[in-house]
Design a protein around this motif. Sequence first.
Motif, PDB file in Angstrom:
ATOM      1  N   LEU A 422       0.852  -1.185   0.000  1.00  0.00           N
ATOM      2  CA  LEU A 422       0.000   0.000   0.000  1.00  0.00           C
ATOM      3  C   LEU A 422       0.888   1.235   0.000  1.00  0.00           C
ATOM      4  N   LEU A 423       0.728   2.068  -1.020  1.00  0.00           N
ATOM      5  CA  LEU A 423       1.579   3.246  -1.171  1.00  0.00           C
ATOM      6  C   LEU A 423       0.833   4.514  -0.776  1.00  0.00           C
ATOM      7  N   LEU A 424       1.453   5.298   0.074  1.00  0.00           N
ATOM      8  CA  LEU A 424       0.915   6.625   0.392  1.00  0.00           C
ATOM      9  C   LEU A 424       2.106   7.550   0.537  1.00  0.00           C
ATOM     10  N   ASN A 425       2.153   8.552  -0.317  1.00  0.00           N
ATOM     11  CA  ASN A 425       3.358   9.369  -0.348  1.00  0.00           C
ATOM     12  C   ASN A 425       3.371  10.507   0.668  1.00  0.00           C
ATOM     13  N   ARG A 426       2.890  10.248   1.854  1.00  0.00           N
ATOM     14  CA  ARG A 426       2.864  11.251   2.918  1.00  0.00           C
ATOM     15  C   ARG A 426       3.192  10.555   4.213  1.00  0.00           C
ATOM     16  N   ARG A 427       4.221  11.014   4.912  1.00  0.00           N
ATOM     17  CA  ARG A 427       4.492  10.370   6.183  1.00  0.00           C
ATOM     18  C   ARG A 427       3.818  11.125   7.311  1.00  0.00           C
ATOM     19  N   GLY A 428       3.886  10.562   8.507  1.00  0.00           N
ATOM     20  CA  GLY A 428       3.217  11.175   9.644  1.00  0.00           C
ATOM     21  C   GLY A 428       1.822  10.606   9.812  1.00  0.00           C
ATOM     22  N   HIS A 429       1.043  11.223  10.733  1.00  0.00           N
ATOM     23  CA  HIS A 429      -0.286  10.723  11.045  1.00  0.00           C
ATOM     24  C   HIS A 429      -1.332  11.590  10.361  1.00  0.00           C
ATOM     25  N   SER A 430      -1.542  12.784  10.899  1.00  0.00           N
ATOM     26  CA  SER A 430      -2.474  13.712  10.264  1.00  0.00           C
ATOM     27  C   SER A 430      -1.649  14.774   9.567  1.00  0.00           C
ATOM     28  N   THR A 431      -1.997  15.081   8.328  1.00  0.00           N
ATOM     29  CA  THR A 431      -1.142  15.991   7.576  1.00  0.00           C
ATOM     30  C   THR A 431      -1.496  17.464   7.778  1.00  0.00           C
ATOM     31  N   HIS A 432      -2.672  17.738   8.370  1.00  0.00           N
ATOM     32  CA  HIS A 432      -2.838  19.100   8.869  1.00  0.00           C
ATOM     33  C   HIS A 432      -3.758  19.189  10.082  1.00  0.00           C
ATOM     34  N   VAL A 538       3.233  -1.169   4.109  1.00  0.00           N
ATOM     35  CA  VAL A 538       2.699   0.176   3.938  1.00  0.00           C
ATOM     36  C   VAL A 538       3.889   1.126   3.850  1.00  0.00           C
ATOM     37  N   GLY A 539       3.901   2.040   2.890  1.00  0.00           N
ATOM     38  CA  GLY A 539       5.039   2.949   2.861  1.00  0.00           C
ATOM     39  C   GLY A 539       4.913   4.082   1.861  1.00  0.00           C
ATOM     40  N   THR A 540       5.926   4.928   1.888  1.00  0.00           N
ATOM     41  CA  THR A 540       6.008   6.059   0.964  1.00  0.00           C
ATOM     42  C   THR A 540       6.690   5.591  -0.322  1.00  0.00           C
ATOM     43  N   GLN A 541       7.064   6.524  -1.173  1.00  0.00           N
ATOM     44  CA  GLN A 541       7.673   6.183  -2.467  1.00  0.00           C
ATOM     45  C   GLN A 541       8.883   5.264  -2.310  1.00  0.00           C
ATOM     46  N   MET A 542       9.421   5.234  -1.093  1.00  0.00           N
ATOM     47  CA  MET A 542      10.510   4.338  -0.753  1.00  0.00           C
ATOM     48  C   MET A 542      10.247   2.892  -1.193  1.00  0.00           C
ATOM     49  N   ILE A 543       8.954   2.500  -1.238  1.00  0.00           N
ATOM     50  CA  ILE A 543       8.643   1.106  -1.578  1.00  0.00           C
ATOM     51  C   ILE A 543       8.168   0.961  -3.019  1.00  0.00           C
TER      52      ILE A 543
END
Length: 732
Positions: A422-432, A538-543
Amino acid sequence: MSTGPEKSFDYLVPDELVGEILPGRRVYVPLGRSNRRVMAYCVAVERKEYGQRKLKYVMAALDQQTLVSSHMLSMTQWMADYYLASWGQVLEAVIPAAVRGNAGTREVTLLSVPSQVAMQLATLKLTEKQQKVLSTLAAATKPMTPGDLADKCRVTQAPITTLRKKKLITSEVRRVSHAHFDDIDIERESAKTLSEDQAAALKTILDQVNASQPKPILLHGVTGSGKTEVYIQAIQNVIDQGKQAIVLVPEISLTPQTKQRFASRFDRIAVLHSHMSDVERHWQWKRIASGIVNVVVGARSAVFAPTPHLGMIILDEEHDTSFKQDSVPRYHAREVAAKRAELEKVPLILGTATPSLETFYRAKKGLYELISMPRRIGNRPLPAVRTVDMRYDKTTGYRGAISRQLYQSIQRTLQQDGQIILLLNRRGHSTHIQCPACGHIVKCPHCELPLTHHITDGSTVCHYCDFRSVAPRVCPDVKCGYSGIRFSGIGTQKLEQEVKSKFSSYPIIRMDSDTMKKPGSHEAALEKFRNQEVRILVGTQMIAKGLDFPNVTLVGVINADTALHFPDVRAGERTFQLITQVAGRTGRGDLGGEVLVQTLSPDHPAIEAATRHDYALFAERELPFRRDFQMTPFAHMVRIIARGPTQPSVELFMQQVSEEVGRFAAEKGGDISLQGPAPAPIEKLRGNYRYHLLLHSFDRQLMRGAVLHCREKITVPEDVLWIADVDPIDMM
Ligand code: ADP
Ligand code: ZN
């Protein structure tokens, strides 16, 4: 004969230093009216008339050995010119600090095999133990002490001592800061029988290997088409001719899997990466320079590896943005590799499933040879890609990261024992973090960008400057203070939580720069996924890149739109690349594969082309647009960025730059179109206001002239810093 800040200067060589001062070595020279002693690189030694000029003498020689070859001198000169840096700065960047000076506290003896000895390893008359010691040392991928070597060969010191006496092994004493060096385990593998596409690709490459002035080659092969096997067999041919090859890969792809793929096929490889110790780097540099290394595998800066008889350069994932350096000199390894290949008359192979439009356009114009590998190995189909329109989910009020369709696919895949990325290009929990009562958004005090909530330590973090504070419980605006402050937007941490709660009986691992801080954690995580201890990654573009796991039968892109609306001419291109690359991680085994792409813009041309695996369609739509707006790859681009703590002085300075550029272009009767000056998308960073100005022109030299003109003409306010980024990638 040495380089100063912007240009080279002439000095006289005193008699006693003749023969010691040579191009590619460093010297001390007097500079300026005060004759301050400075270090400089000798770039040429020549007999010439110097007329009435009063020349000073070189003070001393610094190196006993040549640090850079003549090819490398020409190449660095070209880099300085092209990237608008000084030649000295480029040389400093090209030659590792460890090679220029020594550091460390502990003394160790490091052994090596001289190259003359390595060349005739097979013909030497030695005992079995000596033979083993010598071949082990020649093949070593890390610096070796006498103790290491004896351990590895399971012998006493005796054979090592004999070989040292016979001068078949040389030694040196070095100061090191730590004595642990990276090693590679080697499992042998044999060559594969090439597919039809691979065989055709190899033939085209070998034609160029044997050409007198080889052309660069774009190897456009879909994910899983077997590009690496083509590289390997091409390299074998180069090694058989007694030459070396350099393989450049994105830093993130320097995994044990990649190293193993090369180490399993070639005897003497060197792996260069960014977190190597100084000693190790120096040791590798010397080993490469001695000619003993057949294949150098490394990230961006390995393009400078001092191979004495270069036979080929390969740049894998040529579209990857990590090939561009973001500090002086701001070079792109692809362009530097092209220059080096041209100077040394060797082929350059650019491999990718998603060519940058710059490279694709050159191939279309016939400047580069184009090889297509449109099929996967074994004629495996590319995975079916479906988009999930997230606008629909919005209206039902659903706020989670995983849509119903994706949920069902995950469940089915888990039941069938498949693995999931599962790719999501945003790290952290809530982005704002925003107050629903007054609308206040919690921002970084230094960058004015929204802070991201990290749940692990309850902090809020600025992803640009790493400013950290405790997450607020109430609205921090003193006039408001409302207690229901809202955390929204989804990062990988929140996604991980959602997956854990929905699929609680399945092990999951998260890979992003927060969880992968420790050296080795990246490898460890991938190993867990490979041996199927972990079912969901689960990860960012790293995966997104390069991973080859046959059991991955589902890939989910959580939000395909993260990069789509960036103020960047390449926003569509990046989105196309990311989706295509991550989709390529599935369907690699006999089990097939499926991809779901969640998006709010299912009709966007880049997303549509990616779901069809259709690069040609993407390029066909994107290129005319770029041509009409006179943008890369048709016109060239230079980005000027200025920053400083007071906004008006930055703004005023940039207006001057813009005026001077316009004036210069008009004077020369040339055409430079300007975008800006305007506040950069990241308007404020670490307390500095940032402005940028984009220059586009068909005439590279004209833009170069314009920047040099500005450097000369404009007095820069004391608190303003500015840079010119040639062929910029980062538009933020
Ligand atoms: P790419 O880099 O083009 O995505 P890879 O080089 O990772 O593709 O190859 C995909 C898979 O196919 C790898 O597992 C590789 O070992 C395998 N492979 C490559 N060439 C052959 C071949 N000629 N015969 C059988 N398997 C091959
Ligand atoms: Zn910040």
